[in-house]
Design an enzyme around this catalytic site. Structure first.
Site, PDB file in Angstrom:
ATOM      1  N   TYR A 170       0.852  -1.202   0.000  1.00  0.00           N
ATOM      2  CA  TYR A 170       0.000   0.000   0.000  1.00  0.00           C
ATOM      3  C   TYR A 170       0.891   1.257   0.000  1.00  0.00           C
ATOM      4  CZ  TYR A 170      -4.345   2.623   0.665  1.00  0.00           C
ATOM      5  OH  TYR A 170      -5.413   3.471   0.501  1.00  0.00           O
ATOM      6  N   LYS A 174      -3.081   8.493   2.942  1.00  0.00           N
ATOM      7  CA  LYS A 174      -4.297   8.329   3.759  1.00  0.00           C
ATOM      8  C   LYS A 174      -4.089   8.860   5.178  1.00  0.00           C
ATOM      9  CE  LYS A 174      -7.214   6.374   0.813  1.00  0.00           C
ATOM     10  NZ  LYS A 174      -8.247   7.237   0.180  1.00  0.00           N
TER      11      LYS A 174
HETATM   12  P1  NAD Z   1     -12.558   3.796  -8.086  1.00  0.00           P
HETATM   13  O1  NAD Z   1     -11.439   3.621  -9.037  1.00  0.00           O
HETATM   14  O2  NAD Z   1     -13.892   3.331  -8.489  1.00  0.00           O
HETATM   15  O3  NAD Z   1     -12.654   5.318  -7.622  1.00  0.00           O
HETATM   16  C1  NAD Z   1     -11.543   6.200  -7.596  1.00  0.00           C
HETATM   17  C2  NAD Z   1     -11.997   7.476  -8.245  1.00  0.00           C
HETATM   18  O4  NAD Z   1     -11.003   8.500  -8.155  1.00  0.00           O
HETATM   19  C3  NAD Z   1     -12.311   7.293  -9.743  1.00  0.00           C
HETATM   20  O5  NAD Z   1     -13.650   7.680 -10.005  1.00  0.00           O
HETATM   21  C4  NAD Z   1     -11.331   8.248 -10.406  1.00  0.00           C
HETATM   22  O6  NAD Z   1     -11.835   8.825 -11.586  1.00  0.00           O
HETATM   23  C5  NAD Z   1     -11.149   9.290  -9.310  1.00  0.00           C
HETATM   24  N1  NAD Z   1      -9.982  10.159  -9.537  1.00  0.00           N
HETATM   25  C6  NAD Z   1      -8.673   9.808  -9.619  1.00  0.00           C
HETATM   26  N2  NAD Z   1      -7.917  10.889  -9.883  1.00  0.00           N
HETATM   27  C7  NAD Z   1      -8.760  11.955  -9.951  1.00  0.00           C
HETATM   28  C8  NAD Z   1      -8.592  13.353 -10.220  1.00  0.00           C
HETATM   29  N3  NAD Z   1      -7.373  13.889 -10.457  1.00  0.00           N
HETATM   30  N4  NAD Z   1      -9.691  14.154 -10.219  1.00  0.00           N
HETATM   31  C9  NAD Z   1     -10.912  13.637  -9.990  1.00  0.00           C
HETATM   32  N5  NAD Z   1     -11.143  12.332  -9.727  1.00  0.00           N
HETATM   33  C10 NAD Z   1     -10.070  11.501  -9.714  1.00  0.00           C
HETATM   34  O7  NAD Z   1     -12.075   3.032  -6.736  1.00  0.00           O
HETATM   35  P2  NAD Z   1     -12.685   2.988  -5.258  1.00  0.00           P
HETATM   36  O8  NAD Z   1     -12.098   1.776  -4.642  1.00  0.00           O
HETATM   37  O9  NAD Z   1     -14.133   3.185  -5.289  1.00  0.00           O
HETATM   38  O10 NAD Z   1     -11.968   4.244  -4.559  1.00  0.00           O
HETATM   39  C11 NAD Z   1     -12.678   5.311  -3.966  1.00  0.00           C
HETATM   40  C12 NAD Z   1     -12.038   5.710  -2.635  1.00  0.00           C
HETATM   41  O11 NAD Z   1     -12.177   4.632  -1.710  1.00  0.00           O
HETATM   42  C13 NAD Z   1     -10.563   6.024  -2.707  1.00  0.00           C
HETATM   43  O12 NAD Z   1     -10.279   7.121  -1.842  1.00  0.00           O
HETATM   44  C14 NAD Z   1      -9.922   4.785  -2.147  1.00  0.00           C
HETATM   45  O13 NAD Z   1      -8.666   5.041  -1.589  1.00  0.00           O
HETATM   46  C15 NAD Z   1     -10.924   4.434  -1.093  1.00  0.00           C
HETATM   47  N6  NAD Z   1     -10.882   3.045  -0.563  1.00  0.00           N
HETATM   48  C16 NAD Z   1     -10.936   1.990  -1.409  1.00  0.00           C
HETATM   49  C17 NAD Z   1     -10.912   0.701  -0.892  1.00  0.00           C
HETATM   50  C18 NAD Z   1     -10.934  -0.508  -1.793  1.00  0.00           C
HETATM   51  O14 NAD Z   1     -10.513  -1.575  -1.366  1.00  0.00           O
HETATM   52  N7  NAD Z   1     -11.439  -0.403  -3.009  1.00  0.00           N
HETATM   53  C19 NAD Z   1     -10.836   0.505   0.499  1.00  0.00           C
HETATM   54  C20 NAD Z   1     -10.780   1.621   1.340  1.00  0.00           C
HETATM   55  C21 NAD Z   1     -10.814   2.894   0.793  1.00  0.00           C
HETATM   56  O1  0WE Z   2      -6.987   3.061  -1.702  1.00  0.00           O
HETATM   57  C1  0WE Z   2      -6.995   2.024  -2.333  1.00  0.00           C
HETATM   58  C2  0WE Z   2      -6.588   2.009  -3.801  1.00  0.00           C
HETATM   59  C3  0WE Z   2      -5.836   3.238  -4.205  1.00  0.00           C
HETATM   60  C4  0WE Z   2      -5.187   3.224  -5.555  1.00  0.00           C
HETATM   61  C5  0WE Z   2      -5.216   2.148  -6.441  1.00  0.00           C
HETATM   62  C6  0WE Z   2      -4.565   2.254  -7.681  1.00  0.00           C
HETATM   63  C7  0WE Z   2      -4.496   1.106  -8.646  1.00  0.00           C
HETATM   64  C8  0WE Z   2      -4.285   1.567 -10.059  1.00  0.00           C
HETATM   65  C9  0WE Z   2      -4.500   4.354  -5.911  1.00  0.00           C
HETATM   66  N1  0WE Z   2      -3.863   4.458  -7.091  1.00  0.00           N
HETATM   67  C10 0WE Z   2      -3.893   3.436  -7.982  1.00  0.00           C
HETATM   68  N2  0WE Z   2      -3.214   3.589  -9.154  1.00  0.00           N
HETATM   69  C11 0WE Z   2      -3.318   2.700 -10.178  1.00  0.00           C
HETATM   70  O2  0WE Z   2      -2.650   2.855 -11.230  1.00  0.00           O
HETATM   71  N3  0WE Z   2      -7.350   0.864  -1.692  1.00  0.00           N
HETATM   72  C12 0WE Z   2      -7.620   0.901  -0.272  1.00  0.00           C
HETATM   73  C13 0WE Z   2      -7.399  -0.463  -2.365  1.00  0.00           C
HETATM   74  C14 0WE Z   2      -6.086  -1.118  -2.182  1.00  0.00           C
HETATM   75  O3  0WE Z   2      -5.046  -0.790  -2.983  1.00  0.00           O
HETATM   76  C15 0WE Z   2      -3.951  -1.522  -2.536  1.00  0.00           C
HETATM   77  C16 0WE Z   2      -4.323  -2.313  -1.449  1.00  0.00           C
HETATM   78  C17 0WE Z   2      -5.690  -2.051  -1.208  1.00  0.00           C
HETATM   79  C18 0WE Z   2      -6.529  -2.630  -0.127  1.00  0.00           C
HETATM   80  C19 0WE Z   2      -2.649  -1.525  -3.005  1.00  0.00           C
HETATM   81  C20 0WE Z   2      -1.717  -2.369  -2.394  1.00  0.00           C
HETATM   82  C21 0WE Z   2      -2.084  -3.152  -1.324  1.00  0.00           C
HETATM   83  C22 0WE Z   2      -3.392  -3.144  -0.822  1.00  0.00           C
END
Ligand code: NAD
Ligand code: 0WE
Length: 254
Positions: free
Chosen positions: A154, A161
């Protein structure tokens, strides 16, 4: 309904697997009015049908790393709605290369990018939309366990974060004067676009199923339901808080 007639502006829907989509869907089911902001023209063709499905009132393009783009978004929202009640920040990005290998190898540019998109954007969004936030409105952002504990790979996102969660507490003080609340949901891992291509993601999901108190992974619906609570009057005394929606994983010791 809990969010009857409340206007919610949602940043971060990329597709129907996005956490922001799960939030929007629960908001809709609880009577909210919706507006969507998307990152780039490439995403517009996926957003428009989703907005239509959920009865969204407008979609607008906004790159949250660009102050002028945020200003334009605020001007557009002001025209559509004037003041609004709920602001959702569900955005993160780091270079894929920085989400593998050793954290120590993170470049200066990679660090800056992750911090800008994933942490500073919340500060910029709050400042830009502050004049449009109604007196009892609620701001929400998304975080992850890796802010506080080391999660393999991560890396720079964990640092971003941590900055996001700290920013949230300072923002809670600034916005609190006006009665505006701001909170984060710390979601367990969910297979979204942002999780695709992360090496070892499947094993992370499996670990949760084996070890978390609830022995299952969370869904965007689970997250959406907590978002309804945080956006509604039910959480009227709650601000600056990080609420875990993670099947209880974070409480475990050995
Ligand atoms: P996702 O890819 O569906 O959403 C990420 C969004 O960020 C996308 O809609 C993308 O267009 C937007 N984005 C990136 N760069 C941007 C920019 N410069 N301007 C405007 N928008 C931008 O993935 P997700 O998992 O739904 O992620 C949403 C949030 O949830 C993130 O903050 C992520 O860190 C957090 N999160 C995700 C998980 C997981 O496991 N998926 C767990 C905990 C927290
Ligand atoms: O916040 C996240 C994902 C954030 C994220 C994911 C990507 C993948 C594609 C940010 N930037 C990028 N850039 C890319 O090009 N999570 C909480 C999901 C997540 O991501 C991980 C995790 C978990 C959980 C990455 C490594 C290890 C665990």
């Amino acid at each position: 309904m809990l969010l009857d007639g409340k206007k919610a502006l949602i940043f971060g829907v990329a597709n129907e697997r996005s956490i922001a989509y799960g939030i929007a869907k629960q908001f809709k089911e609880n009577g909210a009015r919706l507006g969507f902001s998307y990152a780039s023209e490439a995403i517009k063709k996926r957003i428009d049908p989703i907005s239509e499905e959920l009865g969204g009132e407008f979609t607008l393009q906004c790159d949250v790393t660009d102050d002028a783009s945020l200003e334009q978004a605020a001007a557009s929202v002001k025209e559509h709605w004037g003041e609004f009640d709920i602001l959702v920040h569900s955005i993160a990005f780091a270079n894929r290369d920085d989400l593998q290998g050793r954290f120590i190898d993170t470049s200066r540019d990679g660090f800056k990018l992750a911090m800008d998109v994933s942490a500073y954007s919340l500060v910029a969004m709050c400042r830009t939309f502050e004049p449009l936030l109604a007196a009892d409105s609620s701001v929400l952002t998304m975080t992850y366990y890796g802010s506080d504990k080391v999660v393999a790979n991560y890396n720079v996102m964990g640092v971003a974060k941590a900055a996001l969660e700290s920013s949230l507490r300072y923002l809670a003080v600034d916005l609190g004067e006006k009665g505006v609340r701001i909170n984060a949901i710390s979601a367990g891992p969910i297979k979204t676009l942002a999780a695709s291509g992360i090496s070892g993601f499947r094993s992370i999901l499996k670990t949760i199923e084996e070890r978390a108190p609830m022995k299952r992974n969370v869904t965007t619906e689970d997250v959406g339901k907590t978002a309804v609570y945080l956006a509604s009057d039910l959480s009227s005394g709650v601000t600056g808080e990080v609420v875990f929606v993670d099947s209880g994983y974070n409480i475990l010791g050995m």
